[in-house]
Design a protein around this motif. Structure first.
Motif, PDB file in Angstrom:
ATOM      1  N   SER A  30       0.841  -1.206   0.000  1.00  0.00           N
ATOM      2  CA  SER A  30       0.000   0.000   0.000  1.00  0.00           C
ATOM      3  C   SER A  30       0.873   1.252   0.000  1.00  0.00           C
ATOM      4  CB  SER A  30      -0.900   0.029   1.240  1.00  0.00           C
ATOM      5  OG  SER A  30      -1.719  -1.107   1.277  1.00  0.00           O
ATOM      6  N   ILE A  31       1.949   1.222   0.781  1.00  0.00           N
ATOM      7  CA  ILE A  31       2.828   2.398   0.861  1.00  0.00           C
ATOM      8  C   ILE A  31       3.423   2.694  -0.515  1.00  0.00           C
ATOM      9  CG2 ILE A  31       4.895   3.372   1.954  1.00  0.00           C
ATOM     10  CD1 ILE A  31       4.350   1.372   4.296  1.00  0.00           C
ATOM     11  N   LEU A  32       3.731   1.624  -1.252  1.00  0.00           N
ATOM     12  CA  LEU A  32       4.366   1.797  -2.570  1.00  0.00           C
ATOM     13  C   LEU A  32       3.412   2.362  -3.622  1.00  0.00           C
ATOM     14  CD1 LEU A  32       6.525  -1.465  -2.664  1.00  0.00           C
ATOM     15  CD2 LEU A  32       7.254   0.851  -2.068  1.00  0.00           C
ATOM     16  N   THR A  33       2.108   2.493  -3.277  1.00  0.00           N
ATOM     17  CA  THR A  33       1.167   3.124  -4.220  1.00  0.00           C
ATOM     18  C   THR A  33       1.150   4.649  -4.055  1.00  0.00           C
ATOM     19  OG1 THR A  33      -0.769   3.144  -2.734  1.00  0.00           O
ATOM     20  CG2 THR A  33      -0.414   1.125  -4.020  1.00  0.00           C
ATOM     21  N   SER A  34       1.905   5.165  -3.076  1.00  0.00           N
ATOM     22  CA  SER A  34       1.831   6.595  -2.755  1.00  0.00           C
ATOM     23  C   SER A  34       2.143   7.476  -3.960  1.00  0.00           C
ATOM     24  CB  SER A  34       2.843   6.935  -1.650  1.00  0.00           C
ATOM     25  OG  SER A  34       2.594   6.176  -0.507  1.00  0.00           O
ATOM     26  N   ILE A  40       8.682  10.239  -9.029  1.00  0.00           N
ATOM     27  CA  ILE A  40      10.082   9.835  -8.804  1.00  0.00           C
ATOM     28  C   ILE A  40      10.194   8.753  -7.728  1.00  0.00           C
ATOM     29  CG2 ILE A  40      12.298  10.699  -7.877  1.00  0.00           C
ATOM     30  CD1 ILE A  40      11.836  13.221  -9.597  1.00  0.00           C
ATOM     31  N   GLN A  41       9.228   8.715  -6.806  1.00  0.00           N
ATOM     32  CA  GLN A  41       9.201   7.680  -5.767  1.00  0.00           C
ATOM     33  C   GLN A  41      10.539   7.563  -5.028  1.00  0.00           C
ATOM     34  OE1 GLN A  41       7.437   4.006  -7.277  1.00  0.00           O
ATOM     35  NE2 GLN A  41       6.258   5.123  -8.804  1.00  0.00           N
ATOM     36  N   PRO A  42      10.953   8.648  -4.335  1.00  0.00           N
ATOM     37  CA  PRO A  42      12.275   8.639  -3.697  1.00  0.00           C
ATOM     38  C   PRO A  42      12.342   7.804  -2.423  1.00  0.00           C
ATOM     39  CG  PRO A  42      11.113  10.637  -3.102  1.00  0.00           C
ATOM     40  CD  PRO A  42      10.218   9.901  -4.057  1.00  0.00           C
ATOM     41  N   TRP A  43      11.194   7.256  -1.996  1.00  0.00           N
ATOM     42  CA  TRP A  43      11.167   6.563  -0.717  1.00  0.00           C
ATOM     43  C   TRP A  43      11.704   5.144  -0.778  1.00  0.00           C
ATOM     44  CZ3 TRP A  43       7.401   4.450  -3.580  1.00  0.00           C
ATOM     45  CH2 TRP A  43       6.380   5.266  -4.091  1.00  0.00           C
ATOM     46  N   ILE A  93       3.906  11.932   2.574  1.00  0.00           N
ATOM     47  CA  ILE A  93       2.701  11.300   2.022  1.00  0.00           C
ATOM     48  C   ILE A  93       2.780   9.784   2.217  1.00  0.00           C
ATOM     49  CG2 ILE A  93       1.438  10.804  -0.126  1.00  0.00           C
ATOM     50  CD1 ILE A  93       2.279  13.704  -1.010  1.00  0.00           C
ATOM     51  N   ALA A  94       3.954   9.207   1.934  1.00  0.00           N
ATOM     52  CA  ALA A  94       4.119   7.746   2.102  1.00  0.00           C
ATOM     53  C   ALA A  94       3.874   7.344   3.561  1.00  0.00           C
ATOM     54  CB  ALA A  94       5.519   7.325   1.649  1.00  0.00           C
ATOM     55  N   SER A  95       4.338   8.181   4.487  1.00  0.00           N
ATOM     56  CA  SER A  95       4.128   7.885   5.915  1.00  0.00           C
ATOM     57  C   SER A  95       2.643   7.965   6.258  1.00  0.00           C
ATOM     58  CB  SER A  95       4.910   8.876   6.791  1.00  0.00           C
ATOM     59  OG  SER A  95       6.276   8.848   6.452  1.00  0.00           O
ATOM     60  N   THR A  96       1.962   8.948   5.677  1.00  0.00           N
ATOM     61  CA  THR A  96       0.522   9.106   5.918  1.00  0.00           C
ATOM     62  C   THR A  96      -0.243   7.913   5.355  1.00  0.00           C
ATOM     63  OG1 THR A  96       0.808  11.489   5.763  1.00  0.00           O
ATOM     64  CG2 THR A  96      -1.440  10.676   5.566  1.00  0.00           C
ATOM     65  N   ILE A  97       0.156   7.496   4.152  1.00  0.00           N
ATOM     66  CA  ILE A  97      -0.516   6.333   3.533  1.00  0.00           C
ATOM     67  C   ILE A  97      -0.310   5.097   4.417  1.00  0.00           C
ATOM     68  CG2 ILE A  97      -0.510   4.780   1.513  1.00  0.00           C
ATOM     69  CD1 ILE A  97      -1.464   7.322   0.388  1.00  0.00           C
TER      70      ILE A  97
END
Ligand SMILES: Cc1cc2nc3c(=O)[nH]c(=O)nc-3n(C[C@H](O)[C@H](O)[C@H](O)COP(=O)(O)O)c2cc1C
Length: 178
Positions: A30-34, A40-43, A93-97
Motif C-alpha cells: 500500500s505504501i508503494l502506491t503513494s 520519482i518515488q524517492p522513498w 505522504i508515504a508515511s501518511t498512507i
C-alpha cells in the motif's frame, strides 16, 4: 473514506499478537502506491519484526518513541534526498498512507518523527536509527511507523469539533462554513 479518517487515531499500545506477514505485505505494498512529485518515488522502506531492534528504536529520540520498547513491529520510512527536491513531501505522504492503510487493515499505528530530532544524548535521531538498521549515510530517515493490534481504545474525531473556521472560499478570511 470520511468515516475511516474520523476513526483513525494514533495508537501507541499494542497487544502481544504479531501482525501476520500476509497483512504486513499488503501494508507494505500500500505504501508503494503513494503519489510522488514527477512519480520519482524517492522513498525506501525497512520493515522490522526483529523485536530486539524494534525496542532499541525506543531510544531514537529524547521523547515520543518510548512505546516502541513494547512494540513488535514497525516500519522505517526513508528517502534518497538526491533524487528530488520534494522528497520531504513525498516521504510524508508515504508515511501518511502507511498510517491510514494500517487503520484500514484493522491495525493501530503511530507516526514517530525522526528527521530533525535528537536522542536524549544529543545524537541525531537519524544517525541513531541508521546504526541500528544499517541504513547508508546518504539515505534520510523521515519517520518510524509503529503498528500492531490496538490495546487501547480512542474516541473517533467528532465532526462537531472540526475547525471549520480554518476553511475559506474565494478569499482568505471568507469562511466557507457558516
Ligand atoms: C509529523 C508527525 C510527527 C509525529 N511525531 C510523533 C512522535 O514522535 N511520537 C508520537 O508519539 N506521536 C507522534 N505523532 C502523532 C501525533 O501526536 C498525533 O497525530 C496527534 O496528537 C493527533 O492525534 P491523532 O493522531 O490520534 O488524531 C506525530 C504525528 C505527525 C503527523
Amino acid at each position: 473514506m470520511f468515516n475511516l479518517l474520523k476513526n483513525r487515531r494514533s495508537i501507541r499500545k499494542y497487544t502481544d499478537e504479531k501482525v501476520p506477514e500476509d497483512v504486513v505485505s499488503i501494508l507494505l505494498k500500500s505504501i508503494l502506491t503513494s503519489p510522488s512529485g514527477k512519480n520519482i518515488q524517492p522513498w525506501e522502506i525497512v520493515y522490522l519484526n526483529d523485536e530486539d531492534k524494534v525496542s532499541k528504536l525506543a531510544d531514537a529520540k529524547a521523547q515520543g518513541a518510548e512505546f516502541l520498547s513494547a512494540a513488535k513491529q514497525c516500519i522505517v520510512i526513508l528517502a534518497d534526498e538526491s533524487k528530488t527536491d520534494v522528497w520531504i513531501e513525498d516521504v510524508s505522504i508515504a508515511s501518511t498512507i502507511a498510517h491510514l492503510s494500517a487503520h484500514a487493515l484493522g491495525l493501530g499505528s503511530c507516526w514517530i518523527q525522526i528527521r530533525g530530532r535528537n536522542t536524549a544524548d544529543g545524537i541525531s535521531s537519524e544517525e541513531y536509527v541508521r546504526k541500528i538498521v544499517g541504513i547508508p549515510e546518504n539515505i534520510r530517515v523521515e519517520a518510524i511507523i509503529a503498528f500492531g493490534y490496538a490495546a487501547e481504545e480512542k474516541r473517533p474525531k467528532e465532526e462537531e469539533k472540526l475547525k471549520l473556521e480554518k476553511v475559506f472560499a474565494n478569499e482568505y478570511g471568507k469562511r466557507y462554513f457558516d
